[in-house]
Write an enzyme that holds these catalytic residues in place. Structure first.
Site, PDB file in Angstrom:
ATOM      1  N   GLY A 136       1.882   4.684   3.542  1.00 51.54           N
ATOM      2  CA  GLY A 136       2.830   3.806   2.840  1.00 51.54           C
ATOM      3  C   GLY A 136       3.791   4.597   1.965  1.00 51.54           C
ATOM      4  O   GLY A 136       4.980   4.288   1.886  1.00 51.54           O
ATOM      5  N   TYR A 177     -13.468  -2.968  10.977  1.00 42.68           N
ATOM      6  CA  TYR A 177     -12.118  -2.378  10.928  1.00 42.68           C
ATOM      7  C   TYR A 177     -11.440  -2.541  12.282  1.00 42.68           C
ATOM      8  O   TYR A 177     -10.267  -2.948  12.356  1.00 42.68           O
ATOM      9  CB  TYR A 177     -12.230  -0.906  10.544  1.00 42.68           C
ATOM     10  CG  TYR A 177     -10.902  -0.188  10.455  1.00 42.68           C
ATOM     11  CD1 TYR A 177     -10.067  -0.366   9.352  1.00 42.68           C
ATOM     12  CD2 TYR A 177     -10.477   0.672  11.468  1.00 42.68           C
ATOM     13  CE1 TYR A 177      -8.840   0.295   9.273  1.00 42.68           C
ATOM     14  CE2 TYR A 177      -9.267   1.333  11.399  1.00 42.68           C
ATOM     15  CZ  TYR A 177      -8.441   1.144  10.291  1.00 42.68           C
ATOM     16  OH  TYR A 177      -7.232   1.796  10.219  1.00 42.68           O
ATOM     17  N   SER A 205      -4.074   0.342  14.288  1.00 43.27           N
ATOM     18  CA  SER A 205      -4.894   1.516  14.638  1.00 43.27           C
ATOM     19  C   SER A 205      -5.267   1.475  16.114  1.00 43.27           C
ATOM     20  O   SER A 205      -5.389   0.393  16.700  1.00 43.27           O
ATOM     21  CB  SER A 205      -6.171   1.481  13.799  1.00 43.27           C
ATOM     22  OG  SER A 205      -7.155   2.307  14.359  1.00 43.27           O
ATOM     23  N   GLY A 234       0.818  -1.225   0.000  1.00 45.35           N
ATOM     24  CA  GLY A 234       0.000   0.000   0.000  1.00 45.35           C
ATOM     25  C   GLY A 234       0.839   1.258   0.000  1.00 45.35           C
ATOM     26  O   GLY A 234       0.664   2.131   0.851  1.00 45.35           O
ATOM     27  N   ALA A 235       1.751   1.372  -0.986  1.00 44.48           N
ATOM     28  CA  ALA A 235       2.726   2.471  -0.960  1.00 44.48           C
ATOM     29  C   ALA A 235       2.426   3.579  -1.970  1.00 44.48           C
ATOM     30  O   ALA A 235       3.247   4.462  -2.166  1.00 44.48           O
ATOM     31  CB  ALA A 235       4.128   1.915  -1.195  1.00 44.48           C
ATOM     32  N   SER A 236       1.256   3.546  -2.609  1.00 40.26           N
ATOM     33  CA  SER A 236       0.988   4.552  -3.644  1.00 40.26           C
ATOM     34  C   SER A 236       0.629   5.917  -3.070  1.00 40.26           C
ATOM     35  O   SER A 236       0.726   6.928  -3.746  1.00 40.26           O
ATOM     36  CB  SER A 236      -0.145   4.071  -4.558  1.00 40.26           C
ATOM     37  OG  SER A 236      -1.304   3.803  -3.798  1.00 40.26           O
TER      38      SER A 236
HETATM   39  P1  NAP Z   1      -4.868   5.305   2.212  1.00 42.79           P
HETATM   40  O1  NAP Z   1      -4.402   6.714   2.054  1.00 42.79           O
HETATM   41  O2  NAP Z   1      -6.262   4.960   1.882  1.00 42.79           O
HETATM   42  O3  NAP Z   1      -3.852   4.379   1.353  1.00 42.79           O
HETATM   43  C1  NAP Z   1      -4.052   2.990   1.370  1.00 42.79           C
HETATM   44  C2  NAP Z   1      -2.961   2.330   0.570  1.00 42.79           C
HETATM   45  O4  NAP Z   1      -3.182   0.903   0.632  1.00 42.79           O
HETATM   46  C3  NAP Z   1      -2.985   2.701  -0.907  1.00 42.79           C
HETATM   47  O5  NAP Z   1      -1.680   2.687  -1.432  1.00 42.79           O
HETATM   48  C4  NAP Z   1      -3.807   1.565  -1.524  1.00 42.79           C
HETATM   49  O6  NAP Z   1      -3.519   1.367  -2.893  1.00 42.79           O
HETATM   50  C5  NAP Z   1      -3.338   0.395  -0.696  1.00 42.79           C
HETATM   51  N1  NAP Z   1      -4.279  -0.724  -0.698  1.00 42.79           N
HETATM   52  C6  NAP Z   1      -5.543  -0.753  -0.243  1.00 42.79           C
HETATM   53  N2  NAP Z   1      -6.079  -1.954  -0.429  1.00 42.79           N
HETATM   54  C7  NAP Z   1      -5.121  -2.724  -1.004  1.00 42.79           C
HETATM   55  C8  NAP Z   1      -5.065  -4.058  -1.452  1.00 42.79           C
HETATM   56  N3  NAP Z   1      -6.111  -4.868  -1.323  1.00 42.79           N
HETATM   57  N4  NAP Z   1      -3.921  -4.513  -2.003  1.00 42.79           N
HETATM   58  C9  NAP Z   1      -2.841  -3.696  -2.140  1.00 42.79           C
HETATM   59  N5  NAP Z   1      -2.840  -2.411  -1.744  1.00 42.79           N
HETATM   60  C10 NAP Z   1      -3.963  -1.937  -1.193  1.00 42.79           C
HETATM   61  O7  NAP Z   1      -4.659   4.793   3.693  1.00 42.79           O
HETATM   62  P2  NAP Z   1      -3.646   5.250   4.859  1.00 42.79           P
HETATM   63  O8  NAP Z   1      -4.374   6.211   5.716  1.00 42.79           O
HETATM   64  O9  NAP Z   1      -2.340   5.609   4.289  1.00 42.79           O
HETATM   65  O10 NAP Z   1      -3.565   3.885   5.681  1.00 42.79           O
HETATM   66  C11 NAP Z   1      -2.450   3.031   5.659  1.00 42.79           C
HETATM   67  C12 NAP Z   1      -2.550   2.074   6.838  1.00 42.79           C
HETATM   68  O11 NAP Z   1      -2.618   2.817   8.053  1.00 42.79           O
HETATM   69  C13 NAP Z   1      -3.793   1.188   6.812  1.00 42.79           C
HETATM   70  O12 NAP Z   1      -3.487  -0.101   7.278  1.00 42.79           O
HETATM   71  C14 NAP Z   1      -4.723   1.868   7.809  1.00 42.79           C
HETATM   72  O13 NAP Z   1      -5.648   0.990   8.378  1.00 42.79           O
HETATM   73  C15 NAP Z   1      -3.724   2.380   8.822  1.00 42.79           C
HETATM   74  N6  NAP Z   1      -4.252   3.476   9.642  1.00 42.79           N
HETATM   75  C16 NAP Z   1      -4.567   4.677   9.079  1.00 42.79           C
HETATM   76  C17 NAP Z   1      -5.091   5.677   9.890  1.00 42.79           C
HETATM   77  C18 NAP Z   1      -5.460   7.039   9.341  1.00 42.79           C
HETATM   78  O14 NAP Z   1      -6.025   7.842  10.113  1.00 42.79           O
HETATM   79  N7  NAP Z   1      -5.159   7.365   8.085  1.00 42.79           N
HETATM   80  C19 NAP Z   1      -5.284   5.445  11.242  1.00 42.79           C
HETATM   81  C20 NAP Z   1      -4.960   4.209  11.773  1.00 42.79           C
HETATM   82  C21 NAP Z   1      -4.427   3.233  10.954  1.00 42.79           C
HETATM   83  P3  NAP Z   1      -4.678   1.393  -4.025  1.00 42.79           P
HETATM   84  O15 NAP Z   1      -5.167   2.779  -4.139  1.00 42.79           O
HETATM   85  O16 NAP Z   1      -3.994   0.933  -5.246  1.00 42.79           O
HETATM   86  O17 NAP Z   1      -5.770   0.461  -3.551  1.00 42.79           O
END
Ligand code: NAP
Length: 258
Positions: free
Chosen positions: A30, A168, A155, A24-26
């Protein structure tokens, strides 16, 4: 003059370089983690599922700005066969994977009673089964080398639980327990396994909140703001260099919220 045979595989060439695999690095967390490791001269295996153009352009940027060696792997981490192939490709390209960061994740907002069985199963596959798959695939090589670090992005909801985010919360609770169990299993091999329990981080995952909701949420956080993806990246990078004695921990990064 004797001819020296330099028939090296790519993996032989890159054995001097430490390598990190980040799912998930896009974008979001990540992407910031990838940036941090690239600035610190790691080889990168970067994954996403849908945002192909974003990931490829980010990889080009890292090659140009940090002279980073980057391998992109597009696919769904919910698919065990894909994860297995990604790890094999990464090992073939770089020789070994030193750090695994399980970051890819999805959220689902709504009442549990409105969630379908398919939505539940897919969320669990992305947030939990993917962690099983990637760990299962990287661990044998880490054990052989008695080296490696595993970091799971979790989280605060994994321990506190959130209304309208029950699945979640359950998935992140599973990641926390997985982290603690695997840490004990791998401790004799000197491989630390830790998780970062994020509070609210400023990424696309929270774009669904309007301005009023955001202000109300920020008012609840003692530090007075959302966390940044770069702050999560800093802690991830720290954990990737930590002593094997620091293992089995769920480190909370939430501005004092919980
Ligand atoms: P985000 O901005 O929505 O980015 C998610 C990343 O994961 C994107 O690169 C997406 O790529 C990739 N992804 C999603 N589903 C996937 C799949 N099935 N296979 C491969 N790649 C996948 O989310 P984020 O906020 O950076 O979250 C990253 C992590 O932190 C997650 O585990 C999330 O639960 C955790 N987290 C986030 C928060 C917050 O407040 N943001 C809080 C607590 C925990 P595509 O676009 O190509 O799908």
């Amino acid at each position: 003059m004797q001819k020296i045979n330099l028939d090296l595989r790519k993996g032989d060439f890159f054995t001097f370089m430490k390598t990190v695999l980040i799912t998930g690095a896009s974008r979001g967390i990540g992407r910031a983690i990838a940036q941090k490791f690239a600035q610190n001269h790691f080889g990168l295996i970067l994954n996403c599922r849908r945002s192909v153009d974003e990931l490829e352009s980010f990889a080009r940027e890292l090659r140009e700005t940090c002279s980073a060696e980057v391998l992109t792997c597009i696919g769904d981490v919910a698919d065990h066969a894909f994860v297995e192939q990604m790890v094999l490709d990464g090992q073939a390209h770089f020789g070994a994977i030193d750090v695994l960061v399980n970051n890819a994740g999805i959220s689902h907002i709504g009442l549990l009673t409105d969630m379908t069985r398919e939505e539940w199963e897919y969320l669990m596959a992305v947030n939990v089964s993917s962690v099983f798959s990637s760990c299962k695939c990287v661990i044998p090589e880490m054990i052989r080398r008695k080296a490696g670090h595993i970091i799971n992005i979790s989280s605060v909801w994994g321990s506190a639980g959130a209304s309208c985010e029950v699945a979640y919360s359950a998935s992140k609770g599973a990641v926390n327990a997985f982290t603690k169990g695997l840490a004990k299993e791998l401790a004799p091999c000197g491989i630390p396994v830790n998780a970062i329990a994020c509070g609210v981080i400023d990424t696309d995952m929270n774009r669904c909140l309007n301005r009023e909701e955001r202000l109300a949420l920020e008012a609840e956080i003692p530090v007075g703001r959302y966390g940044t993806p770069e702050e999560v990246a800093e802690l991830t990078y720290f954990l990737a260099g930590c002593s094997p004695y620091l293992t089995g921990q769920i480190l909370t990064l939430d501005g004092g919220w919980s």
